[in-house]
Design a protein around this motif. Sequence first.
Motif, PDB file in Angstrom:
ATOM      1  N   LEU A   1       0.898  -1.352   0.150  1.00 29.13           N
ATOM      2  CA  LEU A   1      -0.156   0.087  -0.026  1.00 29.13           C
ATOM      3  C   LEU A   1       0.943   1.215   0.049  1.00 29.13           C
ATOM      4  CD1 LEU A   1      -3.088  -0.152  -0.111  1.00 29.13           C
ATOM      5  CD2 LEU A   1      -2.209  -2.219   0.326  1.00 29.13           C
ATOM      6  N   GLY A   2       2.103   1.118   0.457  1.00 32.19           N
ATOM      7  CA  GLY A   2       3.130   2.282   0.331  1.00 32.19           C
ATOM      8  C   GLY A   2       3.264   2.584  -1.297  1.00 32.19           C
ATOM      9  N   VAL A   3       3.377   1.308  -2.028  1.00 34.13           N
ATOM     10  CA  VAL A   3       3.741   1.756  -3.590  1.00 34.13           C
ATOM     11  C   VAL A   3       2.229   2.119  -4.031  1.00 34.13           C
ATOM     12  CG1 VAL A   3       4.528   0.911  -5.620  1.00 34.13           C
ATOM     13  CG2 VAL A   3       5.485   0.072  -3.435  1.00 34.13           C
ATOM     14  N   VAL A   4       1.252   1.511  -3.761  1.00 32.93           N
ATOM     15  CA  VAL A   4      -0.185   1.949  -4.268  1.00 32.93           C
ATOM     16  C   VAL A   4      -0.490   3.543  -4.010  1.00 32.93           C
ATOM     17  CG1 VAL A   4      -2.578   1.745  -3.814  1.00 32.93           C
ATOM     18  CG2 VAL A   4      -1.214  -0.201  -4.133  1.00 32.93           C
TER      19      VAL A   4
ATOM     20  N   PRO B   1      -1.276  10.291 -18.011  1.00 32.24           N
ATOM     21  CA  PRO B   1      -1.578   9.625 -16.573  1.00 32.24           C
ATOM     22  C   PRO B   1      -0.224   8.594 -16.394  1.00 32.24           C
ATOM     23  CG  PRO B   1      -3.083   8.977 -18.577  1.00 32.24           C
ATOM     24  CD  PRO B   1      -2.363  10.184 -19.025  1.00 32.24           C
ATOM     25  N   PHE B   2      -0.382   8.300 -15.222  1.00 32.50           N
ATOM     26  CA  PHE B   2       0.674   7.491 -14.672  1.00 32.50           C
ATOM     27  C   PHE B   2      -0.047   6.150 -14.655  1.00 32.50           C
ATOM     28  CE2 PHE B   2       3.533   5.113 -11.891  1.00 32.50           C
ATOM     29  CZ  PHE B   2       4.734   5.318 -12.329  1.00 32.50           C
ATOM     30  N   PHE B   3       0.569   5.102 -15.251  1.00 36.56           N
ATOM     31  CA  PHE B   3      -0.266   3.635 -15.035  1.00 36.56           C
ATOM     32  C   PHE B   3       0.884   2.778 -14.487  1.00 36.56           C
ATOM     33  CE2 PHE B   3       2.567   4.142 -19.015  1.00 36.56           C
ATOM     34  CZ  PHE B   3       3.404   3.027 -18.928  1.00 36.56           C
ATOM     35  N   ALA B   4       0.447   1.749 -13.790  1.00 38.39           N
ATOM     36  CA  ALA B   4       0.928   0.716 -13.018  1.00 38.39           C
ATOM     37  C   ALA B   4       0.179  -0.451 -12.887  1.00 38.39           C
ATOM     38  CB  ALA B   4       1.189   1.219 -11.516  1.00 38.39           C
ATOM     39  N   THR B   5       0.975  -1.553 -12.754  1.00 38.94           N
ATOM     40  CA  THR B   5       0.368  -3.009 -12.657  1.00 38.94           C
ATOM     41  C   THR B   5       1.421  -3.739 -11.664  1.00 38.94           C
ATOM     42  OG1 THR B   5      -0.236  -4.909 -13.646  1.00 38.94           O
ATOM     43  CG2 THR B   5       1.877  -4.020 -14.438  1.00 38.94           C
TER      44      THR B   5
ATOM     45  N   ALA C   1      -3.507   5.270 -12.493  1.00 43.35           N
ATOM     46  CA  ALA C   1      -3.400   4.361 -11.501  1.00 43.35           C
ATOM     47  C   ALA C   1      -4.597   4.829 -10.302  1.00 43.35           C
ATOM     48  CB  ALA C   1      -1.969   4.501 -10.724  1.00 43.35           C
ATOM     49  N   ALA C   2      -4.708   6.458 -10.271  1.00 45.55           N
ATOM     50  CA  ALA C   2      -5.618   6.855  -9.089  1.00 45.55           C
ATOM     51  C   ALA C   2      -6.939   6.711  -9.397  1.00 45.55           C
ATOM     52  CB  ALA C   2      -5.295   8.424  -8.870  1.00 45.55           C
TER      53      ALA C   2
END
Length: 746
Positions: A156-159, A176-180, A325-326
């Motif tokens: 959850l720190g990285v989330v 937008p910033f994306f993450a998986t 991500a948000a």
Amino acid sequence: MSSRYPAMESRINPYRDNVQGKANEPICVAGLLDRSKQILGSSYDGPAPDWSLEEIYNRLEENAPRIAIIGGSSDHPAHIMDFQTSARAAIRIWQNGGVPFYFSTPVMCDGTAQSNQGMSYSLQSRNAVAEMVVNQIEAHSYHGAFVLQGCDKQPLGVVSAVAHLDRIRQYRGEAPFFATFAPAHVLQGGTIPAALFAELEEVANQAEQQSDTDIANDLRDAMAYILQCSSNTAFQGVLERASERGLITKEAHKDFEKRLAVATCDDKGGVCAFNGTGNSSRHLVAGMGLVHPALELLTAPPNQEQVNQALDSLKVMINNPVFGAANIMAANIKNAIRIHSASGGSTNLMMHIVAGMLYGGFKFSLWDLDQIHREHPVPDLFNYSLTEGRDIFALAMQCCDSKSRGMETLFYELIHNGVPMDVDAPTVTGTTWRERLVDPSHLSADHVTENPVILSKPRRSFSGVDVITGNFFESAVVKISGMTTKQLDEFDKKVAFVLYYENEEEANRNLLDSHLLERLKEERSFKYENLLAVLKRNSPAEFDDWKDAEYEALFDHLVEKDTLKISVVVSGQGPVAFGMPEMFTPMQHINANRKLKRLATLLSDGRYSGVTYGAAIGHMTPEAREGGGILYLQTGDILYLNLRDREIQFLDETAFQAGTLVYQFDKVKMERQELAESRLQMIRLRSRQVAASNRLAGHTDAAHGVVPIVVCEEAVHDYKTDVIYKTVQISKPEIFMEPLADWKNW
């Protein structure tokens, strides 16, 4: 076959407009790819290396997606195999036309930090991870992330970090910033070696022969569990008591401890198999739509094909604000909270969920979370057990054997049990839940016929973590899913005596004392008149028979019949006071004592481990350091535990002795100002044991996520309206509530 990424649609490209990055970074990228190919060896699947410095330069100049692979430190078991997964990810990102980078953050192991000064840094490490990730990604201008998700506070720190990055990038008008996220595989729990098991059983037999049946029973309880770091603490408490009573020597105790420890963990690491904060985070982040199902629940590090599936999906996500991500997190917040509830998730996540939303720029608090939790009953669909072969490793095996689909199965079963789930929320597959669940194969929980972990028919109609209030505090949480119905009945609507400790060390010393109850009786810690009133309230049918008993006889009877209830209060453990450490060890000492766990609840302004079970109430606000009511309590006070109605009340003693429950605390608070001030002085002095650089001053309280105040102040967006579905902003997402009879007709 690779899935070619599009170039970033952004007017900002520091690598195009400044030369130093193009001079510095190509050797880093080439070095990462060279090492990755070397690590993969014969399993490398791809053409001859084409990552020349010139080609890397070209991609940086042309704004190809710069994707950070975010790992964790290998001194945490969950990150031992990061080198292999990061190698697979780097190769695939390059094959897809992106530019891979790698960095890692420190990751604290809560088990290692348990019951020592390190636990004061655990919660703070979540914010530190978020800050470090934001720093590195902003400094090096990365566009997205492939996150090697571990355990404890790192997930959850990285989330929080990627949601924060998405918010700030869009505020500046950038892409937008994306993450998986790729959760670490599940670590298989250990087994007590046969010879050691026999020796421990012999200790239990000796205890029975010496009439120390409490030790025999508690030791056998501990032996019934799979071996894990948390179960070793249960053994520690029982073996210390056995040593005190002469059943074993101190040397034998240490020998048992050593042999249990070295049999605990598999050498490939992973996230421990209990449903603690690590696996609760796995389920939650998947519920947030941020985990590709190919990587969600594995029993070994992912293979290349599994990594490819997750990374190939980024093609759809890049440049699309729906998949920022948000936005993914906020669009899925109700799904995530309901999955957390149905799966019996950790109380820690009650803060981390709030923190993630605040970092993502959304107004959110514990009360919003509670509203979502309570607006529709969420049944208990998680048949998890550490003694009956239904741990999270067993669930991962069911997924790897294609008998279950993990959180997709739980999502499906929640819908079938009438729980509203947002099937149109976006996920990192580049599709919605609706699209993900069209294929019904292995989706129903009923496909697992032997020892299922996820159920189609609820164990009971309620689950999750409840928010409670009272007349001496504003908010606290209790993990209802961590209490059996029998245990809930034993404490609900009962009156309990306060047993007050100023810190965890004091509580641990006393809770390990096998003569604790005898000492409370001898010292007459609870007034005789109050004992009689407790008998009349908690067991009215027995009052006439025992109303004339002497103090000692009455006390013993209340203990024997489990009528006596004790609220063990551990104060001065909040974020400002001491970093909000987990009260896992004192609660474990209660749970490892068959008699005490039927009598005692634990109340604290600290936290609990995700593996904690029983009547554990924490996150109390305001904390003692901030003048909260918990600061004013003292041994002998009387509390009314009204758990099913989500409240705990301080009782007026005179009225209680007269047979009436009167909730009155303000008078007591005024009378104990001097006591409170002396305790505050001790709390302030004790807080200096925590490094000043890492104290949680200037942060919100537990009900508001314990985040930097400025993060909370800038969280102004409405999660109900300020989200995007299929590029169209809507005021209310479609909630699919009907049971899914015909998937084809969606």
